[in-house]
Every structure is written in C-alpha cells, then in structure tokens.
Write a protein that holds these residues in place. Structure first.
Motif, short mmCIF file in Angstrom:
data_model
loop_
_atom_site.label_atom_id
_atom_site.label_comp_id
_atom_site.label_asym_id
_atom_site.label_seq_id
_atom_site.Cartn_x
_atom_site.Cartn_y
_atom_site.Cartn_z
N GLY A 155 -22.06 -60.57 3.37
CA GLY A 155 -20.99 -61.35 2.76
C GLY A 155 -21.32 -62.82 2.65
N GLU A 156 -22.31 -63.29 3.42
CA GLU A 156 -22.68 -64.70 3.39
C GLU A 156 -23.62 -65.03 2.24
OE1 GLU A 156 -24.41 -65.30 7.18
OE2 GLU A 156 -22.57 -64.80 8.29
N LEU A 157 -24.06 -64.02 1.52
CA LEU A 157 -24.99 -64.26 0.42
C LEU A 157 -24.30 -64.88 -0.78
CD1 LEU A 157 -27.09 -60.96 0.52
CD2 LEU A 157 -27.67 -63.20 1.45
N GLY A 158 -22.99 -64.83 -0.83
CA GLY A 158 -22.25 -65.41 -1.94
C GLY A 158 -20.88 -64.80 -2.02
N LEU B 94 -3.72 -57.91 -1.54
CA LEU B 94 -3.24 -56.57 -1.20
C LEU B 94 -3.55 -56.23 0.26
CD1 LEU B 94 -4.64 -54.71 -4.33
CD2 LEU B 94 -2.32 -55.58 -4.03
N PRO B 95 -2.71 -55.42 0.88
CA PRO B 95 -3.03 -54.93 2.23
C PRO B 95 -4.17 -53.92 2.16
CG PRO B 95 -1.01 -53.92 1.43
CD PRO B 95 -1.39 -54.95 0.42
N ALA B 96 -5.28 -54.23 2.79
CA ALA B 96 -6.46 -53.37 2.66
C ALA B 96 -6.22 -51.96 3.15
CB ALA B 96 -7.63 -54.00 3.41
N HIS B 97 -5.44 -51.81 4.22
CA HIS B 97 -5.27 -50.49 4.84
C HIS B 97 -4.28 -49.61 4.10
CE1 HIS B 97 -1.81 -52.70 6.29
NE2 HIS B 97 -1.29 -51.60 6.80
N ALA B 98 -3.50 -50.20 3.19
CA ALA B 98 -2.41 -49.44 2.57
C ALA B 98 -2.57 -49.25 1.07
CB ALA B 98 -1.07 -50.14 2.85
N TYR C 73 -16.94 -50.01 1.75
CA TYR C 73 -18.25 -50.38 1.23
C TYR C 73 -18.61 -51.86 1.39
CZ TYR C 73 -18.22 -45.83 -1.09
OH TYR C 73 -18.18 -44.49 -1.35
N ASP C 74 -17.65 -52.71 1.69
CA ASP C 74 -17.93 -54.13 1.82
C ASP C 74 -17.67 -54.54 3.26
OD1 ASP C 74 -18.01 -56.90 1.82
OD2 ASP C 74 -17.11 -57.08 -0.17
N ALA C 75 -18.76 -54.77 4.00
CA ALA C 75 -18.63 -55.05 5.43
C ALA C 75 -17.91 -56.36 5.70
CB ALA C 75 -20.02 -55.09 6.07
N ALA C 76 -17.76 -57.23 4.68
CA ALA C 76 -17.07 -58.50 4.89
C ALA C 76 -15.55 -58.36 4.84
CB ALA C 76 -17.52 -59.51 3.84
N THR C 77 -15.06 -57.21 4.42
CA THR C 77 -13.62 -56.99 4.31
C THR C 77 -13.03 -56.73 5.69
OG1 THR C 77 -13.95 -56.02 2.13
CG2 THR C 77 -11.81 -55.67 3.16
N ASP C 78 -11.99 -57.48 6.03
CA ASP C 78 -11.33 -57.35 7.32
C ASP C 78 -9.92 -56.82 7.11
OD1 ASP C 78 -10.26 -57.54 9.83
OD2 ASP C 78 -10.50 -59.71 10.02
N PRO C 79 -9.58 -55.67 7.68
CA PRO C 79 -8.23 -55.12 7.46
C PRO C 79 -7.15 -55.92 8.18
CG PRO C 79 -9.40 -53.80 9.06
CD PRO C 79 -10.39 -54.79 8.52
N GLY C 80 -7.54 -56.70 9.20
CA GLY C 80 -6.54 -57.46 9.94
C GLY C 80 -5.55 -56.55 10.64
N ALA C 81 -4.31 -56.98 10.72
CA ALA C 81 -3.26 -56.16 11.32
C ALA C 81 -2.96 -54.99 10.39
CB ALA C 81 -2.01 -57.00 11.55
N GLY D 82 -8.32 -62.07 1.86
CA GLY D 82 -8.03 -60.64 1.81
C GLY D 82 -8.45 -60.02 0.49
N VAL D 83 -8.05 -58.78 0.28
CA VAL D 83 -8.36 -58.05 -0.94
C VAL D 83 -7.53 -58.64 -2.08
CG1 VAL D 83 -8.21 -55.80 -2.09
CG2 VAL D 83 -8.95 -55.94 0.30
N THR D 84 -8.22 -59.25 -3.05
CA THR D 84 -7.55 -60.05 -4.07
C THR D 84 -7.75 -59.47 -5.46
OG1 THR D 84 -7.93 -62.03 -2.72
CG2 THR D 84 -7.34 -62.37 -5.03
N VAL D 85 -6.68 -59.35 -6.22
CA VAL D 85 -6.73 -58.85 -7.60
C VAL D 85 -7.28 -59.95 -8.50
CG1 VAL D 85 -5.41 -57.94 -9.54
CG2 VAL D 85 -4.80 -57.28 -7.21
N VAL D 86 -8.38 -59.65 -9.21
CA VAL D 86 -8.99 -60.64 -10.10
C VAL D 86 -8.85 -60.26 -11.57
CG1 VAL D 86 -10.62 -61.43 -8.34
CG2 VAL D 86 -11.27 -59.55 -9.87
N HIS D 87 -8.37 -59.05 -11.84
CA HIS D 87 -8.12 -58.65 -13.22
C HIS D 87 -7.03 -57.59 -13.22
CE1 HIS D 87 -8.86 -58.29 -17.46
NE2 HIS D 87 -9.09 -57.00 -17.37
#
Length: 250
Positions: free
Chosen positions: A70-73, A133-137, A147-155, A110-115
């Motif tokens: 995730g640090e690559l860009g 968006l809530p990643a877990h729901a 598939y994206d190890a940088a994604t954090d589901p949080g609470a 977080g998981v963000t809608v771009v289109h």
C-alpha cells in the motif's frame, strides 16, 4: 545491455501468485505453483516479508500479501486513469444489469466510491461519489479486504441483523471471496438491498479497485435469498474487461 534479473522476476511472480491465488498459501504450494525449489521459494518469501510486501499468518504459517504494498502509491493506480479506462465498462454493466454500478478503492479513510453510474430506470437517485463504505458490510468492501492488504475493516458495527460483526465470521467471508473470486452481501448494509462485487486488477495482477452492482434483494437474489449467478457473471465480466483495458498501452 544487461539481461533480466532472475531473482526479481521470481519475486514478482510470487507477488502475482499471492494476488491472484485462492488466499493464504504455504511455501510448498507457492514453490509447486511456480516451479521453484522449496528453499528458493522460502528465501524469496522471507525477503519480501522483510520489506513488508508479504506477511505470514502466525497461526498457519501461510503467506499473504503485506501492507507494505500500500505504500507504493495511493490506490496503487491513479484514480483518474482508473475512471477513464473503466467508465464505458461501468456504463455497459449498468445497462445490462439494470442496477446501480459503483467502483471503489482503498484509501486511508476507508473504502471509497470513486465512480458511480445510476440505475438506468429514471428514478430519483443520490450520487454516491466520495461515499465511504463499511468494508465488512458491503460487497465492494469485502473484495478490497480480500485482495488489498492496506484495507482496514476497523470496527465491525451492526447495520442490520445480518451484518457480520465478529472477526472470525469476517475472516471466513474473506476466505470465501478469495476462493470464489467475487463478493456478495444480502441485507448486510441496508435491509432489502443486495450487492455483488469483483476485483479490478492492473498490470501484474494486483488488485487496485473493486466494481459492483447493488439493488433490491428481490431482484438480485432468488426466492432462497441466494444471489443470482447471471448477475455475478455480469459483474465478473465487467471486472475482467476493465483489467484488459488497464493492461493495454495508451
């Protein structure tokens, strides 16, 4: 002119395999899949682990992609490039499925809608561009978690009675996403709404985004609340088409 460096080629192949594979993989499985000696595969994995590109599950000893990628860009791909390459495919998916289409990426917030493509039925709809968006729901979130190890589901808050709220349940769901190659959610974020999503891969196979449709549960599911396979096929076909477009030089 110097030729290619074999060790770098092999390291890239390991990363691609973990990105495309069914989930966490043992060193022996990786070695067999790539035709490498087990000690060679282990050495590559240890090196990639040292720089954060690979992580090892302490419980199973198996390997998965690491957060260092995730640090690559941000988003691994410029969002404007992604939208430009995906817009026609997203429009076509909305027309075929008759449902709203969203593309999302993993961002620090977080998981963000771009289109977002509106459902093609002329009803009043709200633009979801920029929505987190809530990643877990959500199906889009589950794809990026898988598939994206940088994604954090949080609470893991409950939005409905069907929301996954425990880590073990979420881990099982993510494992199933990797196995199947797509994610679904039925009444998990909003009651009466279902969603389907698939990963968008860039050059090399790494997942850079997710594309999905959402709509009423009774349209996307059968009478047993099982997601319709035709809708899954449509979403996966759109994701595959965007992948092809992303790998064609412009």
């Amino acid at each position: 002119m110097p030729g290619p460096i074999q060790s770098i080629e092999r390291a890239a192949a390991v990363l691609r395999l973990l990105a495309r594979g069914p989930g966490r993989m043992a060193v022996g499985e990786i070695a067999t899949a790539l035709g490498l000696a087990k000690p060679t595969a282990h050495g590559i994995l240890r090196t990639l682990q040292g720089v954060g590109f690979v992580e090892q599950d302490p419980a199973t000893g198996k390997y998965l992609l690491g957060a260092g990628l995730g640090e690559l860009g941000a988003d691994h791909l410029d969002v404007n490039v992604l939208r430009a390459r995906a817009i026609h495919r997203a429009d076509a998916l909305a027309a075929r499925a008759g449902e709203s289409v969203r593309i999302a990426v993993s961002r620090p917030e977080g998981v963000t809608v771009v289109h977002h493509v509106f459902r093609p039925d002329n009803t009043d709809q709200l633009l979801a561009l920029g929505e987190v968006l809530p990643a877990h729901a959500t199906a889009l979130g589950k794809v990026l978690l898988a598939y994206d190890a940088a994604t954090d589901p949080g609470a893991l808050p409950a939005f409905t009675r069907r929301t996954i709220t425990d880590r073990a349940g979420l881990d099982r769901a993510i494992t199933e996403v990797r196995r199947a190659g797509w994610a679904g959610e039925v009444d998990e974020h909003r009651s009466g709404e279902a969603g389907i999503a698939a990963p968008i891969r860039a050059r090399g196979g790494l997942v850079v985004a997710a594309i999905g449709i959402s709509g009423p549960t009774d349209r996307l599911c059968d009478t047993r609340s099982q997601i319709r396979s035709t809708a899954v096929d449509q979403v996966r076909a759109a994701a595959a088409a965007i992948h092809r477009d992303l790998t064609v030089p412009q």
